[in-house]
Design a protein around this motif. Structure first.
Motif, PDB file in Angstrom:
ATOM      1  N   HIS A 250     -56.213  36.436  -0.847  1.00  0.00           N
ATOM      2  CA  HIS A 250     -55.691  36.002   0.449  1.00  0.00           C
ATOM      3  C   HIS A 250     -56.438  34.770   0.992  1.00  0.00           C
TER       4      HIS A 250
ATOM      5  N   HIS B  25     -55.433  30.862   2.167  1.00  0.00           N
ATOM      6  CA  HIS B  25     -55.789  30.115   3.393  1.00  0.00           C
ATOM      7  C   HIS B  25     -56.380  28.747   3.037  1.00  0.00           C
TER       8      HIS B  25
ATOM      9  N   SER C 275     -60.572  33.311  10.953  1.00  0.00           N
ATOM     10  CA  SER C 275     -59.381  34.095  11.305  1.00  0.00           C
ATOM     11  C   SER C 275     -59.794  35.352  12.045  1.00  0.00           C
ATOM     12  N   GLY C 276     -58.864  36.313  12.129  1.00  0.00           N
ATOM     13  CA  GLY C 276     -59.171  37.560  12.823  1.00  0.00           C
ATOM     14  C   GLY C 276     -60.117  38.447  12.014  1.00  0.00           C
ATOM     15  N   GLY C 277     -60.135  38.241  10.700  1.00  0.00           N
ATOM     16  CA  GLY C 277     -60.968  39.093   9.856  1.00  0.00           C
ATOM     17  C   GLY C 277     -62.091  38.335   9.161  1.00  0.00           C
TER      18      GLY C 277
ATOM     19  N   GLY D 286     -62.092  35.145  15.347  1.00  0.00           N
ATOM     20  CA  GLY D 286     -60.810  35.583  15.915  1.00  0.00           C
ATOM     21  C   GLY D 286     -60.899  36.981  16.524  1.00  0.00           C
TER      22      GLY D 286
ATOM     23  N   ASP E  35     -59.723  38.065  20.170  1.00  0.00           N
ATOM     24  CA  ASP E  35     -58.784  39.181  20.359  1.00  0.00           C
ATOM     25  C   ASP E  35     -59.367  40.277  21.246  1.00  0.00           C
TER      26      ASP E  35
ATOM     27  N   GLY F  45     -54.993  35.142  20.472  1.00  0.00           N
ATOM     28  CA  GLY F  45     -55.436  33.767  20.236  1.00  0.00           C
ATOM     29  C   GLY F  45     -54.558  32.681  20.844  1.00  0.00           C
TER      30      GLY F  45
ATOM     31  N   ASP G 274     -55.542  30.341  24.030  1.00  0.00           N
ATOM     32  CA  ASP G 274     -55.602  28.901  23.801  1.00  0.00           C
ATOM     33  C   ASP G 274     -54.841  28.156  24.911  1.00  0.00           C
TER      34      ASP G 274
ATOM     35  N   GLY H  25     -56.099  31.666  10.976  1.00  0.00           N
ATOM     36  CA  GLY H  25     -55.423  31.713  12.274  1.00  0.00           C
ATOM     37  C   GLY H  25     -56.094  30.916  13.386  1.00  0.00           C
TER      38      GLY H  25
ATOM     39  N   ASN I  73     -56.336  26.609  16.878  1.00  0.00           N
ATOM     40  CA  ASN I  73     -56.895  26.426  18.229  1.00  0.00           C
ATOM     41  C   ASN I  73     -57.001  24.949  18.635  1.00  0.00           C
TER      42      ASN I  73
ATOM     43  N   MET J   9     -51.733  30.702  10.524  1.00  0.00           N
ATOM     44  CA  MET J   9     -51.745  32.163  10.462  1.00  0.00           C
ATOM     45  C   MET J   9     -51.282  32.596   9.062  1.00  0.00           C
ATOM     46  N   ASP J  10     -51.465  33.879   8.774  1.00  0.00           N
ATOM     47  CA  ASP J  10     -51.053  34.415   7.474  1.00  0.00           C
ATOM     48  C   ASP J  10     -49.594  34.064   7.185  1.00  0.00           C
TER      49      ASP J  10
HETATM   50  O1  KG4 Z   1     -55.257  34.181   9.517  1.00  0.00           O
HETATM   51  P1  KG4 Z   1     -54.699  35.179  10.466  1.00  0.00           P
HETATM   52  O2  KG4 Z   1     -53.220  35.158  10.706  1.00  0.00           O
HETATM   53  O3  KG4 Z   1     -55.043  36.644  10.055  1.00  0.00           O
HETATM   54  C1  KG4 Z   1     -56.217  37.042   9.437  1.00  0.00           C
HETATM   55  O4  KG4 Z   1     -56.336  36.866   8.195  1.00  0.00           O
HETATM   56  O5  KG4 Z   1     -57.070  37.516  10.228  1.00  0.00           O
HETATM   57  O6  KG4 Z   1     -55.495  34.967  11.858  1.00  0.00           O
HETATM   58  C2  KG4 Z   1     -55.216  35.710  13.011  1.00  0.00           C
HETATM   59  C3  KG4 Z   1     -56.235  35.344  14.087  1.00  0.00           C
HETATM   60  C4  KG4 Z   1     -56.165  36.265  15.316  1.00  0.00           C
HETATM   61  O7  KG4 Z   1     -57.481  36.647  15.666  1.00  0.00           O
HETATM   62  C5  KG4 Z   1     -55.549  35.345  16.375  1.00  0.00           C
HETATM   63  O8  KG4 Z   1     -55.901  35.717  17.702  1.00  0.00           O
HETATM   64  C6  KG4 Z   1     -56.138  34.013  15.982  1.00  0.00           C
HETATM   65  O9  KG4 Z   1     -56.028  34.006  14.556  1.00  0.00           O
HETATM   66  N1  KG4 Z   1     -55.404  32.856  16.534  1.00  0.00           N
HETATM   67  C7  KG4 Z   1     -55.965  31.928  17.343  1.00  0.00           C
HETATM   68  C8  KG4 Z   1     -54.923  31.014  17.680  1.00  0.00           C
HETATM   69  N2  KG4 Z   1     -53.789  31.405  17.042  1.00  0.00           N
HETATM   70  C9  KG4 Z   1     -54.112  32.539  16.345  1.00  0.00           C
HETATM   71  N3  KG4 Z   1     -57.218  31.802  17.824  1.00  0.00           N
HETATM   72  C10 KG4 Z   1     -57.459  30.764  18.633  1.00  0.00           C
HETATM   73  N4  KG4 Z   1     -56.535  29.849  19.005  1.00  0.00           N
HETATM   74  C11 KG4 Z   1     -55.258  29.924  18.559  1.00  0.00           C
HETATM   75  N5  KG4 Z   1     -54.350  29.006  18.921  1.00  0.00           N
END
Ligand code: KG4
Ligand code: ZN
Length: 306
Positions: A85, A89, A110-112, A137, A141, A154, A158, A242, A246, A273-274
């Motif tokens: 994964h 990215h 990202s979130g993880g 992230g 969150d 996120g 933002d 993700g 920002n 994002m994913d």
């Molecule tokens: O890459 P992703 O889709 O999933 C993972 O692999 O985690 O990232 C999701 C993360 C979430 O924490 C979301 O709140 C954050 O990306 N996110 C952002 C924005 N858009 C999504 N964080 C800050 N600013 C943004 N515009």
């Protein structure tokens, strides 16, 4: 883009519930594929390779994707490639059509994950450092949840931050000057939650709070990226995941790379994002470099990433 988000199912719990995620994957995977074929007007004959996320992630969801991909590749006799994964990215910036250059320093945020890598080619990288605790992230969150802004928060945070003043509140920038390339965001998360607990008694506005929180996170990310560029001597910076959507992070990256004559690769917002396109691209590169995956039906999805 053909998509099916799951926010609806998870938002009342304030985070992803693994069992619900698996069930939703199972329910949507066939209809989603059907929609994709209708929208792209592709026929199965035109598909030459099946790429699937095999790791890391939530095991139940991974297994459903893997089972679908393996069945498809067996029935239609297509080669199968399992993809990391995070490698997906890393390649997402190339979905804009612009080539990523190597070697580079890449940040997956990202979130993880919050991971800094020295990347020598699409399939060859060294981990410089990662977060010891929360991902960037995850902090966004968590605070979004406390503020009642839904999950994931996120994009909404933002939007609000853009109207706020990041100078109003000085939050900690954990490990910003530490040796090495590790991150730690749990202290910042706790400090920010404590500020919110006191907020009712102060005049701090939500938009200034969020702008200050994002500024603290972005300061740390940029500082570590700068350090990694200096230590590796690369001239290319690649940022994905993700949080790379920002606004403040993107703005600070463009300013820095412009000033220091570095090439910046960052995905178009819709590919931060994913998404499946980044997995397809990673599978394609892996296939070109000679990799093939086992077609047997004893699925091997792996939750972790070594
Ligand atoms: O890459 P992703 O889709 O999933 C993972 O692999 O985690 O990232 C999701 C993360 C979430 O924490 C979301 O709140 C954050 O990306 N996110 C952002 C924005 N858009 C999504 N964080 C800050 N600013 C943004 N515009
Ligand atoms: Zn991701």
């Amino acid at each position: 883009m053909v998509s099916q988000d799951q926010e609806e199912f998870h938002k009342e719990y304030g985070g992803v519930v693994p069992e619900i995620a698996s069930r939703v994957h199972l329910e949507v995977i066939n209809p989603l594929f059907k929609r994709l074929m209708e929208k792209t007007r592709l026929s199965v004959d035109e598909i030459s390779l099946v790429a699937v996320t095999s790791h890391p992630g939530l095991l139940g969801s991974l297994l459903i994707g893997m089972t679908f991909a393996k069945t498809f590749s067996l029935v239609y006799k297509k080669p199968l490639i399992g993809v990391n994964h995070l490698v997906g990215h890393l390649l997402a910036p190339a979905l804009s059509g612009e080539a990523i250059e190597y070697p580079n320093v890449s940040l997956i945020v990202s979130g993880g994950h919050t991971e800094l890598l020295h990347v020598k080619s699409p399939n060859e990288f060294t981990l410089l450092g990662a977060t010891r605790d929360d991902a960037a992230g995850e902090v966004i969150d968590k605070l979004g949840r406390v503020l009642g802004l839904g999950f994931p928060a996120g994009a909404r945070m933002d939007e609000i931050a853009r109207k706020g003043n990041p100078e109003i509140l000085k939050l900690p920038r954990p490990m910003i000057n530490s040796d090495g390339f590790e991150f730690s965001f749990s202290g910042l998360k706790t400090a920010a939650v404590l500020v919110l607990d006191r907020k009712r008694r102060t005049k701090l506005r939500q938009k200034d709070f969020i702008a200050s929180l994002e500024a603290a996170i972005v300061d740390v990310l940029i500082a570590k990226l700068k350090k990694a560029v200096k230590s590796t001597g690369v001239e290319e910076v690649n940022v994905a995941g993700g949080v790379s959507a920002n606004t403040l992070l993107r703005q600070r990256l463009y300013e820095w790379c412009d000033r220091d004559k570095l090439k910046l690769s960052i995905p178009p917002i819709e590919y931060c994002m994913d998404n499946g396109a980044m997995i397809a691209l990673a599978g394609y590169h892996s296939y070109l470099s000679g990799n093939r995956d086992n077609m047997s039906l004893d699925c091997v999805a792996v939750a972790d990433w070594e």
